[in-house]
Design a protein around this motif. Structure first.
Motif, PDB file in Angstrom:
ATOM      1  N   THR A  53      25.149 -51.391 -40.215  1.00 49.24           N
ATOM      2  CA  THR A  53      24.752 -52.419 -41.155  1.00 49.24           C
ATOM      3  C   THR A  53      23.307 -52.130 -41.586  1.00 49.24           C
ATOM      4  O   THR A  53      22.646 -51.262 -41.017  1.00 49.24           O
ATOM      5  N   ILE A  54      22.867 -52.832 -42.594  1.00 48.02           N
ATOM      6  CA  ILE A  54      21.449 -52.753 -42.945  1.00 48.02           C
ATOM      7  C   ILE A  54      20.844 -54.127 -42.719  1.00 48.02           C
ATOM      8  O   ILE A  54      21.293 -55.124 -43.288  1.00 48.02           O
ATOM      9  N   LYS A  55      19.926 -54.157 -41.791  1.00 47.09           N
ATOM     10  CA  LYS A  55      19.281 -55.422 -41.439  1.00 47.09           C
ATOM     11  C   LYS A  55      17.782 -55.250 -41.620  1.00 47.09           C
ATOM     12  O   LYS A  55      17.212 -54.268 -41.130  1.00 47.09           O
ATOM     13  N   ASP A  56      17.167 -56.179 -42.332  1.00 45.60           N
ATOM     14  CA  ASP A  56      15.738 -56.095 -42.625  1.00 45.60           C
ATOM     15  C   ASP A  56      15.368 -54.731 -43.228  1.00 45.60           C
ATOM     16  O   ASP A  56      14.319 -54.164 -42.919  1.00 45.60           O
ATOM     17  N   GLY A  57      16.297 -54.224 -44.047  1.00 41.45           N
ATOM     18  CA  GLY A  57      16.021 -52.971 -44.742  1.00 41.45           C
ATOM     19  C   GLY A  57      16.200 -51.719 -43.903  1.00 41.45           C
ATOM     20  O   GLY A  57      15.972 -50.620 -44.367  1.00 41.45           O
ATOM     21  N   ILE A  58      16.626 -51.890 -42.652  1.00 44.73           N
ATOM     22  CA  ILE A  58      16.786 -50.731 -41.773  1.00 44.73           C
ATOM     23  C   ILE A  58      18.257 -50.512 -41.443  1.00 44.73           C
ATOM     24  O   ILE A  58      18.959 -51.445 -41.050  1.00 44.73           O
ATOM     25  N   LYS A  59      18.698 -49.274 -41.624  1.00 46.73           N
ATOM     26  CA  LYS A  59      20.071 -48.940 -41.282  1.00 46.73           C
ATOM     27  C   LYS A  59      20.202 -48.860 -39.761  1.00 46.73           C
ATOM     28  O   LYS A  59      19.425 -48.191 -39.105  1.00 46.73           O
ATOM     29  N   GLN A  60      21.163 -49.594 -39.200  1.00 48.09           N
ATOM     30  CA  GLN A  60      21.324 -49.572 -37.751  1.00 48.09           C
ATOM     31  C   GLN A  60      22.768 -49.820 -37.352  1.00 48.09           C
ATOM     32  O   GLN A  60      23.551 -50.344 -38.134  1.00 48.09           O
ATOM     33  N   THR A  61      23.105 -49.429 -36.151  1.00 43.41           N
ATOM     34  CA  THR A  61      24.468 -49.658 -35.675  1.00 43.41           C
ATOM     35  C   THR A  61      24.582 -51.084 -35.157  1.00 43.41           C
ATOM     36  O   THR A  61      23.623 -51.646 -34.635  1.00 43.41           O
ATOM     37  N   ILE A  62      25.771 -51.632 -35.326  1.00 46.87           N
ATOM     38  CA  ILE A  62      26.054 -52.925 -34.718  1.00 46.87           C
ATOM     39  C   ILE A  62      26.612 -52.610 -33.345  1.00 46.87           C
ATOM     40  O   ILE A  62      27.688 -52.052 -33.219  1.00 46.87           O
TER      41      ILE A  62
END
Ligand SMILES: [Zn+2]
Length: 194
Positions: A53-62
């Motif tokens: 997902t992209i959270k706060d502009g950062i691509k990261q794994t859930i």
């Protein structure tokens, strides 16, 4: 039960199946045009067997670990009878029923007396089917997206192959099929409780 991991060989075979290239080497994708798919804040997608997902502009794994950790976490005492849970069967029963093994036995005994045991077992089976559907969905989504792996930029952009496999369509089809299967089971679960 579905395998959680698949081998390189399986991945290649699946990729070839999906792209219709039976027997072809997985390297023959060279020459396809690429297009960029940009993801925006809040988007969720599967890539390289992980959910991103992209959270706060950062691509990261859930991380599924958050969910799994919560499920495995077991308090010292049974929330129902307050006895210390230290028997071998306490752990699997706590995982499934959120009580100790003795409480499960008592509960099921009561259900038998009330003639509700069969419905209860049916409900458990349906709930188990639900989690198997989740697993199958994850597995097939991962397989479908394997054909697009390896072309991820650091900025949340994914370079997707144009031509060959239509991953978006396959992904949508898998999600729809899983959703339908889940809804059917949920329907059965609700009928049971009427
Ligand atoms: Zn208990």
């Amino acid at each position: 039960m579905l395998k959680k991991e698949f081998k390189r060989k399986d991945v290649d075979r699946a990729r070839n199946l999906l792209t219709g290239k039976t027997g072809a080497s997985s390297e023959t994708q060279v020459g396809y045009k690429k297009k960029m798919v940009s993801y925006k804040e809040g988007d969720i997608w599967v890539e390289n067997k992980k959910t991103w997902t992209i959270k706060d502009g950062i691509k990261q794994t859930i991380s599924k670990m958050d969910k799994i950790k919560k499920e495995i976490f077991m308090p010292l005492c049974c929330p129902k009878c307050s006895k210390v849970m230290k028997k071998r069967l306490d752990k699997p029963n706590y995982k499934a029923h959120k009580t100790c093994f003795d409480c499960v036995i008592d509960f099921e005994h009561k259900l038998r007396i009330e003639g509700k045991y069969d419905d209860y077992i049916k409900g458990l089976r349906l709930k188990n089917n639900l989690s198997q559907i989740d697993e199958a969905e994850d597995y097939f989504l991962a397989l479908a997206n394997v054909s697009n792996d390896g072309y991820v930029s650091e900025h949340g952009d994914v370079e997707r192959w144009v031509g060959g496999v239509d991953v978006d369509k396959i992904t949508t089809d898998i999600s729809i099929a899983a959703k339908e299967a889940r809804e059917n089971i949920k329907k059965e679960l609700t009928n049971k409780e009427d």
